[in-house]
Design a protein around this motif. Structure first.
Motif, PDB file in Angstrom:
ATOM      1  N   ALA A   1      -1.210 -17.711  22.430  1.00 30.99           N
ATOM      2  CA  ALA A   1      -2.024 -18.898  22.153  1.00 30.99           C
ATOM      3  C   ALA A   1      -3.054 -19.095  23.261  1.00 30.99           C
ATOM      4  N   GLU A   2      -4.229 -19.582  22.866  1.00 27.23           N
ATOM      5  CA  GLU A   2      -5.304 -19.849  23.822  1.00 27.23           C
ATOM      6  C   GLU A   2      -5.708 -21.313  23.731  1.00 27.23           C
ATOM      7  N   GLU A   3      -5.660 -22.017  24.855  1.00 23.91           N
ATOM      8  CA  GLU A   3      -6.084 -23.413  24.870  1.00 23.91           C
ATOM      9  C   GLU A   3      -7.615 -23.472  24.831  1.00 23.91           C
ATOM     10  N   CYS A   4      -8.133 -24.427  24.063  1.00 17.33           N
ATOM     11  CA  CYS A   4      -9.577 -24.621  23.923  1.00 17.33           C
ATOM     12  C   CYS A   4      -9.926 -26.052  24.315  1.00 17.33           C
ATOM     13  N   GLN A   5     -11.184 -26.283  24.638  1.00 12.81           N
ATOM     14  CA  GLN A   5     -11.616 -27.602  25.108  1.00 12.81           C
ATOM     15  C   GLN A   5     -11.735 -28.646  23.994  1.00 12.81           C
ATOM     16  N   THR A   6     -12.102 -28.204  22.790  1.00 13.18           N
ATOM     17  CA  THR A   6     -12.325 -29.138  21.684  1.00 13.18           C
ATOM     18  C   THR A   6     -11.772 -28.552  20.390  1.00 13.18           C
TER      19      THR A   6
ATOM     20  N   LEU B   1     -11.378 -24.003  16.457  1.00 10.12           N
ATOM     21  CA  LEU B   1     -11.691 -23.461  15.137  1.00 10.12           C
ATOM     22  C   LEU B   1     -12.521 -22.183  15.255  1.00 10.12           C
ATOM     23  N   ARG B   2     -13.522 -22.193  16.115  1.00 14.52           N
ATOM     24  CA  ARG B   2     -14.371 -21.013  16.315  1.00 14.52           C
ATOM     25  C   ARG B   2     -13.570 -19.845  16.884  1.00 14.52           C
ATOM     26  N   ARG B   3     -12.739 -20.151  17.874  1.00 17.71           N
ATOM     27  CA  ARG B   3     -11.949 -19.088  18.508  1.00 17.71           C
ATOM     28  C   ARG B   3     -10.939 -18.500  17.527  1.00 17.71           C
ATOM     29  N   ALA B   4     -10.279 -19.346  16.737  1.00 18.38           N
ATOM     30  CA  ALA B   4      -9.306 -18.858  15.757  1.00 18.38           C
ATOM     31  C   ALA B   4      -9.991 -17.970  14.725  1.00 18.38           C
ATOM     32  N   GLU B   5     -11.163 -18.366  14.278  1.00 19.84           N
ATOM     33  CA  GLU B   5     -11.886 -17.541  13.305  1.00 19.84           C
ATOM     34  C   GLU B   5     -12.231 -16.179  13.911  1.00 19.84           C
ATOM     35  N   ASN B   6     -12.666 -16.167  15.159  1.00 15.21           N
ATOM     36  CA  ASN B   6     -12.972 -14.900  15.830  1.00 15.21           C
ATOM     37  C   ASN B   6     -11.719 -14.055  16.003  1.00 15.21           C
ATOM     38  N   LEU B   7     -10.614 -14.673  16.387  1.00 22.68           N
ATOM     39  CA  LEU B   7      -9.362 -13.941  16.561  1.00 22.68           C
ATOM     40  C   LEU B   7      -8.888 -13.321  15.255  1.00 22.68           C
ATOM     41  N   ALA B   8      -9.099 -14.027  14.148  1.00 23.16           N
ATOM     42  CA  ALA B   8      -8.663 -13.525  12.843  1.00 23.16           C
ATOM     43  C   ALA B   8      -9.374 -12.235  12.461  1.00 23.16           C
ATOM     44  N   HIS B   9     -10.570 -12.038  13.007  1.00 24.09           N
ATOM     45  CA  HIS B   9     -11.361 -10.845  12.682  1.00 24.09           C
ATOM     46  C   HIS B   9     -11.287  -9.773  13.762  1.00 24.09           C
TER      47      HIS B   9
ATOM     48  N   ALA C   1      -5.274 -15.989  12.047  1.00 23.43           N
ATOM     49  CA  ALA C   1      -5.137 -16.894  13.192  1.00 23.43           C
ATOM     50  C   ALA C   1      -5.095 -18.325  12.684  1.00 23.43           C
ATOM     51  N   VAL C   2      -4.632 -19.207  13.551  1.00 19.53           N
ATOM     52  CA  VAL C   2      -4.627 -20.638  13.242  1.00 19.53           C
ATOM     53  C   VAL C   2      -5.259 -21.401  14.392  1.00 19.53           C
ATOM     54  N   ALA C   3      -5.806 -22.557  14.059  1.00 26.46           N
ATOM     55  CA  ALA C   3      -6.253 -23.528  15.052  1.00 26.46           C
ATOM     56  C   ALA C   3      -5.400 -24.764  14.842  1.00 26.46           C
ATOM     57  N   PHE C   4      -4.877 -25.319  15.929  1.00 29.05           N
ATOM     58  CA  PHE C   4      -4.065 -26.521  15.805  1.00 29.05           C
ATOM     59  C   PHE C   4      -4.242 -27.412  17.029  1.00 29.05           C
TER      60      PHE C   4
END
Length: 83
Positions: free
Chosen positions: A25-30, A35-43, A50-53
């Motif tokens: 898991a990667e912590e994000c600021q917002t 959402l952007r990071r999860a979409e990139n990870l999924a590809h 990937a999921v964003a939560f």
């Protein structure tokens, strides 16, 4: 101390048995960044999705509420509670 909200992006991979497993898991600021990071990870090569939560709680006491799914990307298990 008041509650803080953490935003997280987490990839999924396939283990040696062919079962989906959560990656690091990667912590994000917002929420938008998660959402952007999860979409990139999924590809990303080797990832099936990937999921964003988000998760809110008090870091001083260690008490946190349940994670709130923001969005799934790719091939992610339906029941995330079992992971």
């Amino acid at each position: 101390m008041s509650d803080l909200t953490y935003y997280v992006a987490m990839p999924f991979l396939i283990d040696a048995d062919g079962s989906p497993v959560a990656g690091t898991a990667e912590e994000c600021q917002t929420s938008t960044a998660a959402l952007r990071r999860a979409e990139n990870l999924a590809h990303t090569a080797g990832h099936i999705g990937a999921v964003a939560f988000s998760r809110s709680g008090d870091p001083m006491t260690g008490e946190f509420g349940d994670a709130k799914l923001l969005r799934k990307f790719g091939n992610v298990p339906e029941d995330l509670a079992t992971l």
